[in-house]
Design an enzyme around this catalytic site. Sequence first.
Site, mmCIF file in Angstrom:
data_model
loop_
_atom_site.group_PDB
_atom_site.id
_atom_site.type_symbol
_atom_site.label_atom_id
_atom_site.label_comp_id
_atom_site.label_asym_id
_atom_site.label_seq_id
_atom_site.Cartn_x
_atom_site.Cartn_y
_atom_site.Cartn_z
ATOM 1 N N ARG A 165 33.012 20.849 20.353
ATOM 2 C CA ARG A 165 31.637 20.761 20.878
ATOM 3 C C ARG A 165 31.380 19.427 21.591
ATOM 4 N NH1 ARG A 165 32.115 25.294 19.449
ATOM 5 N NH2 ARG A 165 30.587 26.634 18.439
ATOM 6 N N SER A 239 23.865 27.593 16.573
ATOM 7 C CA SER A 239 24.108 26.707 15.418
ATOM 8 C C SER A 239 23.316 25.425 15.614
ATOM 9 C CB SER A 239 25.588 26.343 15.331
ATOM 10 O OG SER A 239 26.365 27.495 15.160
ATOM 11 N N GLU A 334 23.652 19.823 16.504
ATOM 12 C CA GLU A 334 24.420 20.312 17.657
ATOM 13 C C GLU A 334 23.610 20.300 18.960
ATOM 14 O OE1 GLU A 334 25.726 23.737 19.529
ATOM 15 O OE2 GLU A 334 27.215 24.120 17.973
HETATM 16 N N1 EPU Z 1 28.673 30.926 5.936
HETATM 17 C C1 EPU Z 1 27.922 31.018 4.775
HETATM 18 N N2 EPU Z 1 26.575 31.147 4.898
HETATM 19 C C2 EPU Z 1 25.962 31.210 6.097
HETATM 20 C C3 EPU Z 1 26.722 31.118 7.273
HETATM 21 C C4 EPU Z 1 28.088 30.978 7.160
HETATM 22 O O1 EPU Z 1 28.445 30.966 3.667
HETATM 23 O O2 EPU Z 1 24.737 31.354 6.091
HETATM 24 C C5 EPU Z 1 30.131 30.872 5.821
HETATM 25 C C6 EPU Z 1 30.733 32.222 6.249
HETATM 26 O O3 EPU Z 1 30.820 33.090 5.190
HETATM 27 C C7 EPU Z 1 32.078 31.832 6.780
HETATM 28 C C8 EPU Z 1 31.873 30.426 7.285
HETATM 29 O O4 EPU Z 1 30.662 29.947 6.736
HETATM 30 O O5 EPU Z 1 33.023 31.834 5.767
HETATM 31 C C9 EPU Z 1 31.862 30.346 8.804
HETATM 32 O O6 EPU Z 1 30.814 31.151 9.304
HETATM 33 P P1 EPU Z 1 30.868 31.801 10.773
HETATM 34 O O7 EPU Z 1 32.172 32.444 10.968
HETATM 35 O O8 EPU Z 1 29.639 32.618 10.935
HETATM 36 O O9 EPU Z 1 30.871 30.599 11.765
HETATM 37 P P2 EPU Z 1 30.195 29.151 11.748
HETATM 38 O O10 EPU Z 1 31.218 28.145 11.360
HETATM 39 O O11 EPU Z 1 28.931 29.166 10.948
HETATM 40 C C10 EPU Z 1 30.885 28.597 14.197
HETATM 41 C C11 EPU Z 1 30.232 28.162 15.461
HETATM 42 C C12 EPU Z 1 29.497 29.306 16.116
HETATM 43 C C13 EPU Z 1 30.494 30.418 16.402
HETATM 44 C C14 EPU Z 1 31.155 30.824 15.082
HETATM 45 C C15 EPU Z 1 32.255 31.845 15.270
HETATM 46 C C16 EPU Z 1 29.713 25.815 15.141
HETATM 47 C C17 EPU Z 1 28.671 24.781 14.911
HETATM 48 N N3 EPU Z 1 29.300 27.076 15.175
HETATM 49 O O12 EPU Z 1 29.843 28.967 13.278
HETATM 50 O O13 EPU Z 1 28.980 28.834 17.360
HETATM 51 O O14 EPU Z 1 29.865 31.534 16.984
HETATM 52 O O15 EPU Z 1 31.770 29.671 14.457
HETATM 53 O O16 EPU Z 1 33.393 31.236 15.787
HETATM 54 O O17 EPU Z 1 30.874 25.469 15.290
HETATM 55 C C18 EPU Z 1 27.056 27.767 18.283
HETATM 56 O O18 EPU Z 1 27.771 26.789 18.476
HETATM 57 O O19 EPU Z 1 25.853 27.775 18.612
HETATM 58 C C19 EPU Z 1 27.614 28.921 17.607
HETATM 59 C C20 EPU Z 1 26.883 29.977 17.266
#
Ligand code: EPU
Length: 339
Positions: A165, A239, A334
């Site tokens: 990012r 995010s 972010e």
């Molecule tokens: N999780 C939870 N609770 C929640 C949300 C997530 O326990 O409320 C856990 C999930 O179960 C999972 C882990 O956290 O094991 C990761 O969750 P997820 O795959 O939804 O992805 P993220 O790390 O929360 C990142 C990016 C997203 C992108 C997704 C998919 C960042 C800051 N965010 O989110 O990007 O779509 O991975 O690759 O890196 C954005 O940047 O705006 C964005 C949406």
Amino acid sequence: MSLVLQYNADLSGFNTLALPARAACLARPKTLDELEQVLAERDPQSPVYVIGEGSNLVIQEDLPGLTIALALDGMLKVRETDQHVWVAAGAGVHWDDLVAWTVEQGWQGLENLSLIPGTAGAAPFQNIGAYGVELAQVLEQVTVMEIATGKVTHFPAGECDFAYRDSRFKSRDKGRFIITGIELKLNRQAQCNISYGPLQQCFAGLAPGEVTAAAVREQVIAVRQSKLPDPAVLANAGSFFKNPVVSTEKAEALKEAFPQLVAYPQQDGVKLAAGWLIEAAGWKGKQLGPVGMHRDQALVLVNHGGATPSDVMALAAAVRTDVRQRFGVQLEQEPIVLP
Ligand code: EPU
């Protein structure tokens, strides 16, 4: 030249958190010439803000000076070999239109980045990423115009300081350039990345060559729609915090205390799922006034209607403090804050 400047322009449609704000002067240049003219005729003492569709933005108060929302469009194939296709897009192109078009052509590379809100020009700024792929992996070069001089330069991907990012445009060169276009290098033969858990499950048993970009796009859209609120329906900026990277020792200690912790080892430490930390701190689905952390994805701050920037900042501060006190982890915001 049909350049129209809008004074005291309403920006509520230019930020997906739907915060009320105005720009002292808003320009929407459609060509490089128009952009050059806007820059040449501005008051050099006043600030310049560049926005795309405002999908990663918190506008704290009205923007003085000049605000530029590029309307440079166009997507085209610039060259090709047996293996690869190079595609150029204007900064104002809606990102997912570019993804959809390339996937329709049968070109592979952008499918994991399907449905990310925003413009093509904003994509390199924070090196957009999702479902195992970052823009940096498919980007060939970025075209920019220097604000001070109007000079156009091309930066190969290797000179853009891409990181999680992050890019030179967001860090060392912040405020210096306007990204006017991007060029991507895509594959003719599918070599899709299905390493992200839900994609792996969906395509289990298939060899990488048997998975088409179109099939991956379809799945990514389904996963996104099941977790992430559509900003057109429920205002949000994706995010709201980055996934924090902590030391291996810190991650091990946390894992001992919280065995469910979601953590991914990296070269420089361990990346923690901020969504897990926020949910474990009890903020998932919780509201503070008109804003809240989303009920399906605790990392997404949503505006249920009528929020002000102070409401957003108050919730962000409360979440950050709570996570720091419970886990000793500092969350970094972010979205970009303007002005
Ligand atoms: N999780 C939870 N609770 C929640 C949300 C997530 O326990 O409320 C856990 C999930 O179960 C999972 C882990 O956290 O094991 C990761 O969750 P997820 O795959 O939804 O992805 P993220 O790390 O929360 C990142 C990016 C997203 C992108 C997704 C998919 C960042 C800051 N965010 O989110 O990007 O779509 O991975 O690759 O890196 C954005 O940047 O705006 C964005 C949406």
